[in-house]
Design a protein around this motif. Sequence first.
Motif, PDB file in Angstrom:
ATOM      1  N   GLN A 121     146.042  10.617  27.404  1.00 25.45           N
ATOM      2  CA  GLN A 121     144.679  10.694  27.921  1.00 25.45           C
ATOM      3  C   GLN A 121     144.428  12.050  28.585  1.00 25.45           C
ATOM      4  OE1 GLN A 121     143.619   7.553  30.600  1.00 25.45           O
ATOM      5  NE2 GLN A 121     141.450   7.994  30.436  1.00 25.45           N
TER       6      GLN A 121
ATOM      7  N   GLN B  63     150.838   6.891  27.948  1.00 34.85           N
ATOM      8  CA  GLN B  63     149.398   6.730  27.748  1.00 34.85           C
ATOM      9  C   GLN B  63     148.617   7.687  28.640  1.00 34.85           C
ATOM     10  OE1 GLN B  63     148.917   2.557  28.533  1.00 34.85           O
ATOM     11  NE2 GLN B  63     149.421   1.947  26.446  1.00 34.85           N
ATOM     12  N   HIS B  64     149.080   7.866  29.864  1.00 34.77           N
ATOM     13  CA  HIS B  64     148.412   8.800  30.768  1.00 34.77           C
ATOM     14  C   HIS B  64     148.522  10.234  30.259  1.00 34.77           C
ATOM     15  CE1 HIS B  64     147.209   6.127  33.999  1.00 34.77           C
ATOM     16  NE2 HIS B  64     148.387   5.505  33.880  1.00 34.77           N
TER      17      HIS B  64
ATOM     18  N   HIS C 281     153.215   3.309  30.007  1.00 34.50           N
ATOM     19  CA  HIS C 281     152.008   3.678  30.758  1.00 34.50           C
ATOM     20  C   HIS C 281     151.973   5.175  31.042  1.00 34.50           C
ATOM     21  CE1 HIS C 281     150.098  -0.146  31.368  1.00 34.50           C
ATOM     22  NE2 HIS C 281     151.272  -0.692  31.661  1.00 34.50           N
ATOM     23  N   TYR C 282     153.112   5.753  31.356  1.00 39.29           N
ATOM     24  CA  TYR C 282     153.187   7.188  31.596  1.00 39.29           C
ATOM     25  C   TYR C 282     152.794   7.955  30.326  1.00 39.29           C
ATOM     26  CZ  TYR C 282     155.087  11.767  32.722  1.00 39.29           C
ATOM     27  OH  TYR C 282     155.237  13.101  32.927  1.00 39.29           O
TER      28      TYR C 282
END
Length: 138
Positions: free
Chosen positions: A21, A17-18, A14-15
Amino acid sequence: MTIKPFQVQNMLRHYGQHLDQGRRMARYRMLLQRASPEDVVNLSQDGRRKQLVEKIAAEIMDSLMVSGSSNPVVLEIKEELEREFGFGMEFRYLPLEPELQILRKEGEELTEVVGEEKQTILQRFWRITLAKVNETML
């Protein structure tokens, strides 16, 4: 309290992916700041299609390929690249680095592709991506 390995991996995914983005948003912000009202141009239908194909191709290169997407178009592009160059590839961004990193997979070993070979792969990657997106669009 014990933390299981899959929880750590999930958090790191998730990190990542952030971070991806955030990079995309920073690039879009820079492009918007550079654009001025005089930059507006009326395009033909073919021109708009070409622009849309290029935008989607750039998105595939910038995010979907790096995130390990299971999208069929992304998988086809990766397979074709690997077939043409004769080795497995992994794409990723290092933290705080704006440039795409290409890694050559040889068994379990990963080595970074640099220089002219990297430029050749990126050029071919762009052409293959444009062709795949163009043929899959209505």
